[in-house]
Design a protein around this motif. Structure first.
Motif, PDB file in Angstrom:
ATOM      1  N   ASN A   1       0.812  -1.214   0.000  1.00 13.13           N
ATOM      2  CA  ASN A   1       0.000   0.000   0.000  1.00 13.13           C
ATOM      3  C   ASN A   1       0.854   1.276   0.000  1.00 13.13           C
ATOM      4  OD1 ASN A   1      -2.356   1.425  -0.085  1.00 13.13           O
ATOM      5  ND2 ASN A   1      -3.010   0.910   1.983  1.00 13.13           N
ATOM      6  N   PRO A   2       1.647   1.474  -1.049  1.00 17.51           N
ATOM      7  CA  PRO A   2       2.533   2.648  -1.102  1.00 17.51           C
ATOM      8  C   PRO A   2       1.761   3.964  -1.171  1.00 17.51           C
ATOM      9  CG  PRO A   2       2.508   1.506  -3.211  1.00 17.51           C
ATOM     10  CD  PRO A   2       1.710   0.671  -2.255  1.00 17.51           C
ATOM     11  N   ILE A   3       2.467   5.032  -0.866  1.00 14.39           N
ATOM     12  CA  ILE A   3       1.904   6.385  -0.932  1.00 14.39           C
ATOM     13  C   ILE A   3       2.816   7.241  -1.798  1.00 14.39           C
ATOM     14  CG2 ILE A   3       0.783   6.271   1.328  1.00 14.39           C
ATOM     15  CD1 ILE A   3       3.208   8.022   2.347  1.00 14.39           C
ATOM     16  N   ASP A   4       2.325   8.389  -2.197  1.00 20.68           N
ATOM     17  CA  ASP A   4       3.143   9.377  -2.900  1.00 20.68           C
ATOM     18  C   ASP A   4       3.857  10.193  -1.823  1.00 20.68           C
ATOM     19  OD1 ASP A   4       4.248  11.527  -4.268  1.00 20.68           O
ATOM     20  OD2 ASP A   4       2.432  11.953  -5.425  1.00 20.68           O
ATOM     21  N   THR A   5       5.067   9.774  -1.486  1.00 18.21           N
ATOM     22  CA  THR A   5       5.774  10.407  -0.364  1.00 18.21           C
ATOM     23  C   THR A   5       6.040  11.889  -0.606  1.00 18.21           C
ATOM     24  OG1 THR A   5       7.860   9.591  -1.273  1.00 18.21           O
ATOM     25  CG2 THR A   5       6.847   8.298   0.499  1.00 18.21           C
ATOM     26  N   ASP A   6       6.285  12.278  -1.855  1.00 20.64           N
ATOM     27  CA  ASP A   6       6.536  13.697  -2.142  1.00 20.64           C
ATOM     28  C   ASP A   6       5.292  14.553  -1.894  1.00 20.64           C
ATOM     29  OD1 ASP A   6       9.205  13.322  -2.838  1.00 20.64           O
ATOM     30  OD2 ASP A   6       8.722  12.958  -4.943  1.00 20.64           O
TER      31      ASP A   6
ATOM     32  N   ARG B   1       5.705  16.739   3.264  1.00 23.46           N
ATOM     33  CA  ARG B   1       6.181  18.017   2.734  1.00 23.46           C
ATOM     34  C   ARG B   1       5.743  19.157   3.652  1.00 23.46           C
ATOM     35  NH1 ARG B   1       1.506  19.947   1.183  1.00 23.46           N
ATOM     36  NH2 ARG B   1      -0.051  18.591   0.311  1.00 23.46           N
ATOM     37  N   ASP B   2       6.301  20.311   3.408  1.00 27.76           N
ATOM     38  CA  ASP B   2       5.894  21.525   4.129  1.00 27.76           C
ATOM     39  C   ASP B   2       5.917  21.360   5.647  1.00 27.76           C
ATOM     40  OD1 ASP B   2       5.440  22.666   1.611  1.00 27.76           O
ATOM     41  OD2 ASP B   2       3.326  22.077   1.611  1.00 27.76           O
ATOM     42  N   GLY B   3       6.895  20.625   6.156  1.00 33.08           N
ATOM     43  CA  GLY B   3       7.058  20.489   7.593  1.00 33.08           C
ATOM     44  C   GLY B   3       6.068  19.573   8.274  1.00 33.08           C
ATOM     45  N   ARG B   4       5.396  18.714   7.495  1.00 29.78           N
ATOM     46  CA  ARG B   4       4.407  17.823   8.097  1.00 29.78           C
ATOM     47  C   ARG B   4       4.150  16.620   7.198  1.00 29.78           C
ATOM     48  NH1 ARG B   4       1.274  19.411   4.461  1.00 29.78           N
ATOM     49  NH2 ARG B   4      -0.197  21.011   4.166  1.00 29.78           N
ATOM     50  N   VAL B   5       3.434  15.661   7.737  1.00 32.70           N
ATOM     51  CA  VAL B   5       2.940  14.517   6.978  1.00 32.70           C
ATOM     52  C   VAL B   5       1.437  14.689   6.945  1.00 32.70           C
ATOM     53  CG1 VAL B   5       2.780  12.007   6.899  1.00 32.70           C
ATOM     54  CG2 VAL B   5       4.833  13.091   7.862  1.00 32.70           C
ATOM     55  N   ALA B   6       0.856  14.823   5.750  1.00 34.05           N
ATOM     56  CA  ALA B   6      -0.578  15.086   5.663  1.00 34.05           C
ATOM     57  C   ALA B   6      -1.144  14.590   4.348  1.00 34.05           C
ATOM     58  CB  ALA B   6      -0.857  16.579   5.815  1.00 34.05           C
ATOM     59  N   GLY B   7      -2.406  14.177   4.409  1.00 29.03           N
ATOM     60  CA  GLY B   7      -3.074  13.754   3.195  1.00 29.03           C
ATOM     61  C   GLY B   7      -4.532  13.458   3.437  1.00 29.03           C
ATOM     62  N   ALA B   8      -5.274  13.400   2.331  1.00 27.65           N
ATOM     63  CA  ALA B   8      -6.692  13.064   2.396  1.00 27.65           C
ATOM     64  C   ALA B   8      -6.836  11.618   2.842  1.00 27.65           C
ATOM     65  CB  ALA B   8      -7.340  13.272   1.033  1.00 27.65           C
ATOM     66  N   PHE B   9      -7.823  11.406   3.730  1.00 26.17           N
ATOM     67  CA  PHE B   9      -8.091  10.063   4.215  1.00 26.17           C
ATOM     68  C   PHE B   9      -9.568   9.766   4.014  1.00 26.17           C
ATOM     69  CE2 PHE B   9      -9.645   7.368   7.707  1.00 26.17           C
ATOM     70  CZ  PHE B   9      -8.964   6.215   7.387  1.00 26.17           C
TER      71      PHE B   9
ATOM     72  N   GLU C   1      -3.594   4.462   7.522  1.00 27.16           N
ATOM     73  CA  GLU C   1      -3.140   4.319   8.896  1.00 27.16           C
ATOM     74  C   GLU C   1      -1.714   3.792   9.034  1.00 27.16           C
ATOM     75  OE1 GLU C   1      -6.017   3.171   7.654  1.00 27.16           O
ATOM     76  OE2 GLU C   1      -7.671   3.508   9.060  1.00 27.16           O
ATOM     77  N   SER C   2      -1.287   2.924   8.135  1.00 24.70           N
ATOM     78  CA  SER C   2       0.073   2.368   8.224  1.00 24.70           C
ATOM     79  C   SER C   2       1.148   3.434   8.086  1.00 24.70           C
ATOM     80  CB  SER C   2       0.279   1.291   7.160  1.00 24.70           C
ATOM     81  OG  SER C   2      -0.554   0.191   7.421  1.00 24.70           O
ATOM     82  N   VAL C   3       0.819   4.518   7.415  1.00 20.94           N
ATOM     83  CA  VAL C   3       1.778   5.608   7.254  1.00 20.94           C
ATOM     84  C   VAL C   3       2.220   6.124   8.616  1.00 20.94           C
ATOM     85  CG1 VAL C   3       2.099   7.953   6.349  1.00 20.94           C
ATOM     86  CG2 VAL C   3       0.908   6.239   4.967  1.00 20.94           C
ATOM     87  N   ALA C   4       1.309   6.166   9.571  1.00 23.10           N
ATOM     88  CA  ALA C   4       1.664   6.639  10.915  1.00 23.10           C
ATOM     89  C   ALA C   4       2.721   5.749  11.542  1.00 23.10           C
ATOM     90  CB  ALA C   4       0.415   6.710  11.791  1.00 23.10           C
TER      91      ALA C   4
ATOM     92  N   ALA D   1      10.061   6.207   1.124  1.00 19.43           N
ATOM     93  CA  ALA D   1       9.976   6.032  -0.334  1.00 19.43           C
ATOM     94  C   ALA D   1      10.802   4.844  -0.814  1.00 19.43           C
ATOM     95  CB  ALA D   1      10.430   7.306  -1.038  1.00 19.43           C
ATOM     96  N   SER D   2      11.932   4.600  -0.163  1.00 19.31           N
ATOM     97  CA  SER D   2      12.798   3.485  -0.567  1.00 19.31           C
ATOM     98  C   SER D   2      12.511   2.213   0.235  1.00 19.31           C
ATOM     99  CB  SER D   2      14.267   3.887  -0.444  1.00 19.31           C
ATOM    100  OG  SER D   2      14.593   4.172   0.895  1.00 19.31           O
ATOM    101  N   ASP D   3      11.414   2.208   0.979  1.00 22.79           N
ATOM    102  CA  ASP D   3      10.974   1.053   1.762  1.00 22.79           C
ATOM    103  C   ASP D   3      12.039   0.590   2.758  1.00 22.79           C
ATOM    104  OD1 ASP D   3       9.106  -0.772   2.598  1.00 22.79           O
ATOM    105  OD2 ASP D   3       9.532  -2.233   1.026  1.00 22.79           O
TER     106      ASP D   3
END
Length: 165
Positions: free
Chosen positions: A3-8, A12-20, A26-29, A139-141
């Motif tokens: 379940n990869p994400i677009d890390t870029d 970014r911008d001093g945080r980890v954020a995205g639409a959920f 959840e694994s991103v956390a 990004a590089s797992d």
């Protein structure tokens, strides 16, 4: 990576954020917490969240990632529901430890989950202080995994640090 994400886009911008759901899951956390502990070489950290229902699973997984990061045995101080001021106060009270604040906002028919990371001096992390390295690891797992059960940290309830404010 499952379940990869677009890390870029997400880191970014001093945080980890995205639409959920969608951009972030959840694994991103877990990944972010484990990488943050390793990059900061953290033996202890303070973690807080807002009271939004969508934040809960991200928060639980963040704490688990932090205590399972390689051999660091990170001790997570669970502050529970707190705002940024309370988190920063608790970080100082704990002797200057890194921290994280997880929040969710509703807007435009979607939810956005945000993980804000702070260094031991209570400053938000930046590209130069660890965010770029964290993004590269994910990004590089190369998300760190526990070495063994003895190296695992633990989660301690520390709501007392935010109740006094």
């Amino acid at each position: 990576m499952l379940n990869p994400i677009d890390t870029d886009a997400v880191i970014r911008d001093g945080r980890v954020a995205g639409a959920f759901p969608g951009e972030i899951h959840e694994s991103v956390a877990w990944w972010v917490a484990a990488c943050f502990v390793v990059v900061c070489r953290a033996r202890q950290m303070a973690v807080a969240h807002d009271s939004h229902p969508a934040t809960d699973e991200f928060y639980q997984r963040f704490c688990q990632g932090a205590i399972n990061a390689e051999h660091f045995g990170c001790q997570v101080s669970n502050l529970g529901t707190a705002d940024e001021v309370q988190l920063l106060h608790a970080m100082k009270e704990l002797g200057g430890v890194p921290g994280a604040l997880l929040t969710t906002t509703d807007g435009g028919g979607r939810q956005t989950v945000t993980i804000r990371l702070y260094d031991a001096a209570c400053r938000p992390v930046t590209e130069d202080t660890c965010l770029a390295r964290l993004r590269e690891m994910i990004a590089s797992d190369r998300v760190p995994i526990p070495v063994n059960g003895q190296a695992k940290g633990r989660i301690t309830e520390r709501r007392d640090l935010v109740e006094t404010l």
